[in-house]
Design a protein around this motif. Structure first.
Motif, PDB file in Angstrom:
ATOM      1  N   VAL A   1      15.677   5.499  41.597  1.00 55.75           N
ATOM      2  CA  VAL A   1      17.116   5.595  41.840  1.00 55.75           C
ATOM      3  C   VAL A   1      17.769   5.859  40.483  1.00 55.75           C
ATOM      4  O   VAL A   1      17.732   5.024  39.590  1.00 55.75           O
ATOM      5  CB  VAL A   1      17.663   4.308  42.482  1.00 55.75           C
ATOM      6  CG1 VAL A   1      19.160   4.424  42.717  1.00 55.75           C
ATOM      7  CG2 VAL A   1      16.919   4.009  43.790  1.00 55.75           C
ATOM      8  N   TYR A   2      18.329   7.063  40.349  1.00 58.74           N
ATOM      9  CA  TYR A   2      18.879   7.472  39.070  1.00 58.74           C
ATOM     10  C   TYR A   2      20.124   8.322  39.282  1.00 58.74           C
ATOM     11  O   TYR A   2      20.135   9.227  40.128  1.00 58.74           O
ATOM     12  CB  TYR A   2      17.850   8.279  38.264  1.00 58.74           C
ATOM     13  CG  TYR A   2      18.380   8.708  36.915  1.00 58.74           C
ATOM     14  CD1 TYR A   2      18.435   7.796  35.861  1.00 58.74           C
ATOM     15  CD2 TYR A   2      18.861   9.981  36.711  1.00 58.74           C
ATOM     16  CE1 TYR A   2      18.945   8.170  34.626  1.00 58.74           C
ATOM     17  CE2 TYR A   2      19.376  10.364  35.475  1.00 58.74           C
ATOM     18  CZ  TYR A   2      19.419   9.443  34.442  1.00 58.74           C
ATOM     19  OH  TYR A   2      19.929   9.811  33.225  1.00 58.74           O
ATOM     20  N   VAL A   3      21.150   8.026  38.484  1.00 60.55           N
ATOM     21  CA  VAL A   3      22.362   8.833  38.447  1.00 60.55           C
ATOM     22  C   VAL A   3      22.636   9.148  36.980  1.00 60.55           C
ATOM     23  O   VAL A   3      22.637   8.250  36.137  1.00 60.55           O
ATOM     24  CB  VAL A   3      23.565   8.080  39.062  1.00 60.55           C
ATOM     25  CG1 VAL A   3      24.849   8.898  38.941  1.00 60.55           C
ATOM     26  CG2 VAL A   3      23.285   7.735  40.522  1.00 60.55           C
ATOM     27  N   GLN A   4      22.830  10.433  36.678  1.00 60.53           N
ATOM     28  CA  GLN A   4      23.082  10.779  35.280  1.00 60.53           C
ATOM     29  C   GLN A   4      24.387  10.139  34.819  1.00 60.53           C
ATOM     30  O   GLN A   4      25.302   9.918  35.615  1.00 60.53           O
ATOM     31  CB  GLN A   4      23.073  12.286  35.073  1.00 60.53           C
ATOM     32  CG  GLN A   4      24.247  13.029  35.625  1.00 60.53           C
ATOM     33  CD  GLN A   4      24.110  14.532  35.362  1.00 60.53           C
ATOM     34  OE1 GLN A   4      23.024  15.101  35.440  1.00 60.53           O
ATOM     35  NE2 GLN A   4      25.216  15.156  35.057  1.00 60.53           N
ATOM     36  N   PRO A   5      24.461   9.780  33.546  1.00 58.21           N
ATOM     37  CA  PRO A   5      25.611   9.018  33.036  1.00 58.21           C
ATOM     38  C   PRO A   5      26.977   9.591  33.401  1.00 58.21           C
ATOM     39  O   PRO A   5      27.888   8.834  33.754  1.00 58.21           O
ATOM     40  CB  PRO A   5      25.391   9.025  31.520  1.00 58.21           C
ATOM     41  CG  PRO A   5      23.897   9.101  31.375  1.00 58.21           C
ATOM     42  CD  PRO A   5      23.447   9.995  32.509  1.00 58.21           C
ATOM     43  N   SER A   6      27.151  10.894  33.388  1.00 54.67           N
ATOM     44  CA  SER A   6      28.461  11.488  33.678  1.00 54.67           C
ATOM     45  C   SER A   6      28.896  11.319  35.132  1.00 54.67           C
ATOM     46  O   SER A   6      30.070  11.493  35.456  1.00 54.67           O
ATOM     47  CB  SER A   6      28.463  12.975  33.323  1.00 54.67           C
ATOM     48  OG  SER A   6      27.549  13.674  34.157  1.00 54.67           O
TER      49      SER A   6
ATOM     50  N   MET B   1      15.309   7.481  33.605  1.00 55.19           N
ATOM     51  CA  MET B   1      15.491   6.130  34.121  1.00 55.19           C
ATOM     52  C   MET B   1      14.726   5.113  33.271  1.00 55.19           C
ATOM     53  O   MET B   1      15.270   4.088  32.860  1.00 55.19           O
ATOM     54  CB  MET B   1      15.008   6.073  35.582  1.00 55.19           C
ATOM     55  CG  MET B   1      15.053   4.699  36.224  1.00 55.19           C
ATOM     56  SD  MET B   1      14.168   4.671  37.810  1.00 55.19           S
ATOM     57  CE  MET B   1      12.455   4.828  37.273  1.00 55.19           C
ATOM     58  N   PHE B   2      13.454   5.410  32.984  1.00 57.30           N
ATOM     59  CA  PHE B   2      12.656   4.481  32.187  1.00 57.30           C
ATOM     60  C   PHE B   2      13.180   4.366  30.759  1.00 57.30           C
ATOM     61  O   PHE B   2      13.199   3.277  30.185  1.00 57.30           O
ATOM     62  CB  PHE B   2      11.180   4.867  32.205  1.00 57.30           C
ATOM     63  CG  PHE B   2      10.469   4.428  33.453  1.00 57.30           C
ATOM     64  CD1 PHE B   2      10.366   3.081  33.782  1.00 57.30           C
ATOM     65  CD2 PHE B   2       9.906   5.349  34.310  1.00 57.30           C
ATOM     66  CE1 PHE B   2       9.722   2.658  34.930  1.00 57.30           C
ATOM     67  CE2 PHE B   2       9.252   4.945  35.468  1.00 57.30           C
ATOM     68  CZ  PHE B   2       9.168   3.595  35.784  1.00 57.30           C
ATOM     69  N   LEU B   3      13.623   5.473  30.191  1.00 55.99           N
ATOM     70  CA  LEU B   3      14.206   5.408  28.848  1.00 55.99           C
ATOM     71  C   LEU B   3      15.482   4.569  28.857  1.00 55.99           C
ATOM     72  O   LEU B   3      15.698   3.753  27.955  1.00 55.99           O
ATOM     73  CB  LEU B   3      14.470   6.812  28.310  1.00 55.99           C
ATOM     74  CG  LEU B   3      13.219   7.635  28.002  1.00 55.99           C
ATOM     75  CD1 LEU B   3      13.595   9.085  27.722  1.00 55.99           C
ATOM     76  CD2 LEU B   3      12.435   7.038  26.839  1.00 55.99           C
ATOM     77  N   ASP B   4      16.325   4.732  29.874  1.00 56.67           N
ATOM     78  CA  ASP B   4      17.544   3.925  30.006  1.00 56.67           C
ATOM     79  C   ASP B   4      17.225   2.434  30.111  1.00 56.67           C
ATOM     80  O   ASP B   4      18.001   1.600  29.661  1.00 56.67           O
ATOM     81  CB  ASP B   4      18.356   4.335  31.237  1.00 56.67           C
ATOM     82  CG  ASP B   4      19.124   5.624  31.065  1.00 56.67           C
ATOM     83  OD1 ASP B   4      19.104   6.201  29.945  1.00 56.67           O
ATOM     84  OD2 ASP B   4      19.740   6.080  32.057  1.00 56.67           O
ATOM     85  N   MET B   5      16.076   2.114  30.718  1.00 58.13           N
ATOM     86  CA  MET B   5      15.692   0.708  30.887  1.00 58.13           C
ATOM     87  C   MET B   5      14.977   0.153  29.661  1.00 58.13           C
ATOM     88  O   MET B   5      14.550  -0.993  29.658  1.00 58.13           O
ATOM     89  CB  MET B   5      14.815   0.533  32.130  1.00 58.13           C
ATOM     90  CG  MET B   5      15.574   0.747  33.431  1.00 58.13           C
ATOM     91  SD  MET B   5      14.650   0.303  34.926  1.00 58.13           S
ATOM     92  CE  MET B   5      13.135   1.225  34.771  1.00 58.13           C
TER      93      MET B   5
END
Length: 155
Positions: free
Chosen positions: A93-98, A23-27
């Motif tokens: 709150v995290y959902v994997q990309p797929s 999540m933090f990397l995505d942000m």
């Protein structure tokens, strides 16, 4: 594929932390900073989940965990806005990309908000990423007047 929600268990702390890191990397957080926080955060979640100050929900699809969300149960003094002493802070709150775009984050949040209601919580807060803001606003969350001061060297 069938999607199922289940409570996060103490054995799930590695999954919870891996989702938090992602999540933090995505942000856009620096990978080095995420790595520096990993071990201490993992320890915190292990203790908080075992002690009951943190609860989580994991979403499984085809036997694989594809998302998760959590809540920290805070004890704060009563105020005119919230007479109960227990308040809730939603996080991770995290959902994997797929698995994105299927309403999974909304389902997990609804699950946690129902738990908040069962516990008599009146005030639920969170910090929203730009990607998640519309989901939270769609559930009735509104911006507040919170201010922040960061002490020390934090990027």
């Amino acid at each position: 594929m069938t999607l199922a929600l289940r409570p996060a268990l103490p054995a799930d702390v590695e999954i919870i932390q891996a989702q938090r890191d992602a999540m933090f990397l995505d942000m856009g957080s620096p990978a080095e900073r995420v790595a520096q926080a990993h071990a201490a955060s993992l320890k915190w979640f292990r203790e908080a989940l075992a002690g009951g100050s943190f609860s989580g929900v994991l979403a499984e699809q085809g036997g694989q965990v594809v998302g998760g969300a959590g809540v920290i149960w805070q004890s704060l003094p009563p105020s005119p806005r919230s007479l109960p002493v227990t308040r809730a802070y939603l996080l991770n709150v995290y959902v994997q990309p797929s698995a994105r775009g299927q309403g999974l984050a909304r389902r997990m949040l609804q699950h946690l908000l129902a738990e908040c209601a069962r516990r008599g919580v009146e005030t639920v807060s969170l910090h929203a990423s730009e990607a998640g803001r519309s989901v939270y606003e769609g559930l009735g969350f509104t911006p507040t007047n919170e201010l922040r001061l960061t002490l020390g060297e934090t990027p």
